[in-house]
Scaffold this motif. Structure first.
Motif, PDB file in Angstrom:
ATOM      1  N   ASP A 171       8.836  -0.952  25.678  1.00 43.55           N
ATOM      2  CA  ASP A 171       8.592  -1.376  24.305  1.00 43.55           C
ATOM      3  C   ASP A 171       7.996  -0.196  23.558  1.00 43.55           C
ATOM      4  O   ASP A 171       6.849   0.175  23.765  1.00 43.55           O
ATOM      5  CB  ASP A 171       7.635  -2.574  24.277  1.00 43.55           C
ATOM      6  CG  ASP A 171       7.345  -3.054  22.863  1.00 43.55           C
ATOM      7  OD1 ASP A 171       7.850  -2.427  21.901  1.00 43.55           O
ATOM      8  OD2 ASP A 171       6.605  -4.047  22.711  1.00 43.55           O
ATOM      9  N   ARG A 172       8.782   0.412  22.681  1.00 43.48           N
ATOM     10  CA  ARG A 172       8.371   1.648  22.015  1.00 43.48           C
ATOM     11  C   ARG A 172       7.745   1.409  20.648  1.00 43.48           C
ATOM     12  O   ARG A 172       7.483   2.364  19.906  1.00 43.48           O
ATOM     13  CB  ARG A 172       9.584   2.573  21.877  1.00 43.48           C
ATOM     14  CG  ARG A 172      10.217   2.904  23.224  1.00 43.48           C
ATOM     15  CD  ARG A 172      11.490   3.706  23.082  1.00 43.48           C
ATOM     16  NE  ARG A 172      12.115   3.917  24.393  1.00 43.48           N
ATOM     17  CZ  ARG A 172      13.288   4.526  24.580  1.00 43.48           C
ATOM     18  NH1 ARG A 172      13.959   4.989  23.541  1.00 43.48           N
ATOM     19  NH2 ARG A 172      13.783   4.660  25.788  1.00 43.48           N
ATOM     20  N   THR A 173       7.496   0.153  20.295  1.00 44.98           N
ATOM     21  CA  THR A 173       7.043  -0.142  18.946  1.00 44.98           C
ATOM     22  C   THR A 173       5.634   0.348  18.666  1.00 44.98           C
ATOM     23  O   THR A 173       5.213   0.370  17.506  1.00 44.98           O
ATOM     24  CB  THR A 173       7.129  -1.655  18.655  1.00 44.98           C
ATOM     25  OG1 THR A 173       6.416  -2.379  19.669  1.00 44.98           O
ATOM     26  CG2 THR A 173       8.572  -2.120  18.629  1.00 44.98           C
ATOM     27  N   ARG A 174       4.884   0.762  19.677  1.00 45.50           N
ATOM     28  CA  ARG A 174       3.559   1.339  19.409  1.00 45.50           C
ATOM     29  C   ARG A 174       3.678   2.634  18.623  1.00 45.50           C
ATOM     30  O   ARG A 174       2.736   3.059  17.956  1.00 45.50           O
ATOM     31  CB  ARG A 174       2.766   1.546  20.702  1.00 45.50           C
ATOM     32  CG  ARG A 174       3.312   2.627  21.634  1.00 45.50           C
ATOM     33  CD  ARG A 174       2.484   2.753  22.901  1.00 45.50           C
ATOM     34  NE  ARG A 174       2.627   1.602  23.777  1.00 45.50           N
ATOM     35  CZ  ARG A 174       1.910   1.410  24.870  1.00 45.50           C
ATOM     36  NH1 ARG A 174       1.002   2.298  25.222  1.00 45.50           N
ATOM     37  NH2 ARG A 174       2.101   0.345  25.622  1.00 45.50           N
ATOM     38  N   HIS A 175       4.848   3.295  18.711  1.00 50.17           N
ATOM     39  CA  HIS A 175       5.064   4.544  17.983  1.00 50.17           C
ATOM     40  C   HIS A 175       6.345   4.552  17.152  1.00 50.17           C
ATOM     41  O   HIS A 175       6.496   5.413  16.281  1.00 50.17           O
ATOM     42  CB  HIS A 175       5.121   5.734  18.948  1.00 50.17           C
ATOM     43  CG  HIS A 175       3.878   5.935  19.737  1.00 50.17           C
ATOM     44  ND1 HIS A 175       2.657   6.164  19.150  1.00 50.17           N
ATOM     45  CD2 HIS A 175       3.657   5.930  21.077  1.00 50.17           C
ATOM     46  CE1 HIS A 175       1.734   6.294  20.097  1.00 50.17           C
ATOM     47  NE2 HIS A 175       2.315   6.146  21.262  1.00 50.17           N
ATOM     48  N   VAL A 176       7.269   3.647  17.438  1.00 48.05           N
ATOM     49  CA  VAL A 176       8.572   3.662  16.771  1.00 48.05           C
ATOM     50  C   VAL A 176       8.796   2.336  16.041  1.00 48.05           C
ATOM     51  O   VAL A 176       9.079   1.316  16.677  1.00 48.05           O
ATOM     52  CB  VAL A 176       9.712   3.893  17.784  1.00 48.05           C
ATOM     53  CG1 VAL A 176      11.056   3.960  17.051  1.00 48.05           C
ATOM     54  CG2 VAL A 176       9.471   5.172  18.581  1.00 48.05           C
ATOM     55  N   PRO A 177       8.674   2.302  14.718  1.00 48.24           N
ATOM     56  CA  PRO A 177       8.983   1.083  13.980  1.00 48.24           C
ATOM     57  C   PRO A 177      10.422   0.641  14.253  1.00 48.24           C
ATOM     58  O   PRO A 177      11.329   1.479  14.388  1.00 48.24           O
ATOM     59  CB  PRO A 177       8.804   1.501  12.512  1.00 48.24           C
ATOM     60  CG  PRO A 177       7.869   2.673  12.563  1.00 48.24           C
ATOM     61  CD  PRO A 177       8.206   3.390  13.838  1.00 48.24           C
ATOM     62  N   LEU A 178      10.633  -0.656  14.349  1.00 45.26           N
ATOM     63  CA  LEU A 178      11.964  -1.167  14.669  1.00 45.26           C
ATOM     64  C   LEU A 178      13.022  -0.656  13.699  1.00 45.26           C
ATOM     65  O   LEU A 178      14.167  -0.401  14.093  1.00 45.26           O
ATOM     66  CB  LEU A 178      11.946  -2.695  14.679  1.00 45.26           C
ATOM     67  CG  LEU A 178      11.226  -3.354  15.861  1.00 45.26           C
ATOM     68  CD1 LEU A 178      11.178  -4.866  15.693  1.00 45.26           C
ATOM     69  CD2 LEU A 178      11.913  -2.991  17.174  1.00 45.26           C
ATOM     70  N   ALA A 179      12.653  -0.484  12.443  1.00 46.33           N
ATOM     71  CA  ALA A 179      13.625  -0.024  11.451  1.00 46.33           C
ATOM     72  C   ALA A 179      14.123   1.391  11.741  1.00 46.33           C
ATOM     73  O   ALA A 179      15.192   1.793  11.260  1.00 46.33           O
ATOM     74  CB  ALA A 179      13.006  -0.082  10.056  1.00 46.33           C
ATOM     75  N   TYR A 180      13.370   2.157  12.530  1.00 50.84           N
ATOM     76  CA  TYR A 180      13.720   3.559  12.777  1.00 50.84           C
ATOM     77  C   TYR A 180      14.118   3.826  14.230  1.00 50.84           C
ATOM     78  O   TYR A 180      14.234   4.987  14.637  1.00 50.84           O
ATOM     79  CB  TYR A 180      12.530   4.467  12.426  1.00 50.84           C
ATOM     80  CG  TYR A 180      12.016   4.308  11.019  1.00 50.84           C
ATOM     81  CD1 TYR A 180      12.865   3.962   9.963  1.00 50.84           C
ATOM     82  CD2 TYR A 180      10.664   4.510  10.738  1.00 50.84           C
ATOM     83  CE1 TYR A 180      12.381   3.815   8.671  1.00 50.84           C
ATOM     84  CE2 TYR A 180      10.172   4.370   9.450  1.00 50.84           C
ATOM     85  CZ  TYR A 180      11.034   4.014   8.419  1.00 50.84           C
ATOM     86  OH  TYR A 180      10.549   3.872   7.144  1.00 50.84           O
TER      87      TYR A 180
END
Length: 382
Positions: free
Chosen positions: A294-303
């Motif tokens: 889960d990369r959302t700690r650094h990567v917003p889902l939109a990007y």
């Protein structure tokens, strides 16, 4: 550190593990990655703490350390490569990483099961190929002197002319710990890829495959808090749950916003989620952006799909601890240089100023001696 108790579904016992927000998780990992503030540690010490650096291309390790180390000098990393204190070798996720010599000899056997799984996908192209003989032939050949992939492929095609050439090349990388000999990877004077065995290059016997426990602890120190799946994503390994269970008594546990259990070292830094995170310029494929399921700690889902197009990956920058755009440094022969920043969204005036300052600092660290034109524009064509 901002935490809250995680809610449990009706009828289930409430977990005692506190929940960490995505922002708090991001700050914790940024701290351990030396991205909240640059670290004074040595270049080799940083490479070991970070469990290696992505090195599919020549420049990424230098850019990664420019973002993380106080007073980083690219010549120091280059010297370590020349002195064989660090090496370039395919390890985690079957991709080329830069590791210390010690980590090369321990991490490469650790990820061998992942490489064996990759071999199984090549069965059709390797029909009739004796993999033990393939390894023995290649080992003797590259230990005479470092050989290019093309030379290795020609040797093997002479033995197995009906095999798929690409499958042969991949099989060699999976079966043998092949390092890229210098000058490949040296600062400002790299050469083509030429391979030899790690044992030959480092003049030491191969280590037996280690138990993964110590690597799990080191992963948490560099990338935690993290789930079992996060660690598996980083290493390319499977069935790591029993290792975490074995280590559970000495670990702290948390939950992410989705209720996923996270593990961490009890005394590891977990800053408050409002801790300032300065902008940082990262290389393509930086491990910060690739080492969690889960990369959302650094990567917003939109990007999440914004740092590459087709087979081309682009260096990225962080703003407030999150992926926020792409960048590119163009150096002309007349010593002039241009660094282009392409934000994905709108930045505040303060963020643009801080990012511009960081871009100029990065350009100087990477050897731009004269003026560098920092501009906002397009890096990735649509």
């Amino acid at each position: 550190m901002t935490t809250k108790r995680s809610a449990a579904p009706s009828g289930m016992r409430r977990t005692a593990a506190p929940t960490l927000s995505a922002r708090a998780l991001g700050r914790a990992t940024l701290d351990r990655q030396f991205l909240l503030r640059r670290s004074p540690v040595t270049v080799k010490g940083a490479v070991e703490h970070l469990l290696g650096l992505q090195a599919q291309n020549v420049k990424p390790p230098y850019v990664a350390l420019a973002a993380r180390l106080d007073g980083f000098d690219p010549a120091e990393l280059s010297r370590l490569l020349e002195d064989r204190e660090v090496v370039r070798i395919a390890t985690m996720r079957s991709t080329v990483h830069l590791h210390s010599a010690d980590d090369c000899m321990s991490l490469r056997p650790l990820v061998q099961p992942a490489l064996e799984r990759e071999l199984k996908t090549l069965a059709k192209g390797l029909s009739g190929v004796d993999l033990d003989r393939l390894a023995a032939l290649t080992k003797a050949y590259v230990e005479q002197e470092p050989r290019t992939p093309k030379q290795i492929r020609e040797l093997l095609l002479a033995e197995w002319p009906d095999a798929d050439p690409l499958a042969l090349t991949i099989a060699v990388r999976c079966r043998l710990p092949l390092v890229q000999a210098t000058p490949r990877g040296l600062w400002k004077r790299s050469g083509q890829v030429a391979l030899t065995t790690a044992e030959h290059w480092l003049d030491r016997a191969a280590d037996p495959a280690p138990a993964p426990d110590d690597t799990v602890l080191r992963y948490l120190a560099a990338f935690g808090p993290a789930s079992v799946k996060d660690m598996q994503q980083w290493a390319g390994l499977t069935r790591m749950k029993e290792v975490f269970e074995r280590l559970r008594p000495q670990l702290a546990t948390f939950r992410d916003p989705h209720g996923v259990e996270l593990f961490d070292l009890p005394d590891a830094p977990r800053p408050d989620e409002d801790t300032p995170a300065p902008p940082r310029l990262l290389p393509e494929f930086d491990n910060l952006l690739l080492s969690h399921a889960d990369r959302t700690r650094h990567v917003p889902l939109a990007y999440k799909d914004s740092t590459w197009k087709g087979n081309i990956a682009y260096p990225a920058f962080l703003v407030d601890g999150l992926l926020a755009g792409l960048w590119k440094l163009d150096e002309a022969k007349d010593a002039s240089a241009t660094l282009t920043l392409q934000p994905f969204g709108k930045l505040t005036a303060g963020q643009r100023d801080a990012l511009t300052h960081e871009a100029g600092s990065t350009a100087r660290t990477l050897g731009v001696a004269g003026a560098c034109d920092i501009r906002f524009g397009t890096v990735r064509p649509e």
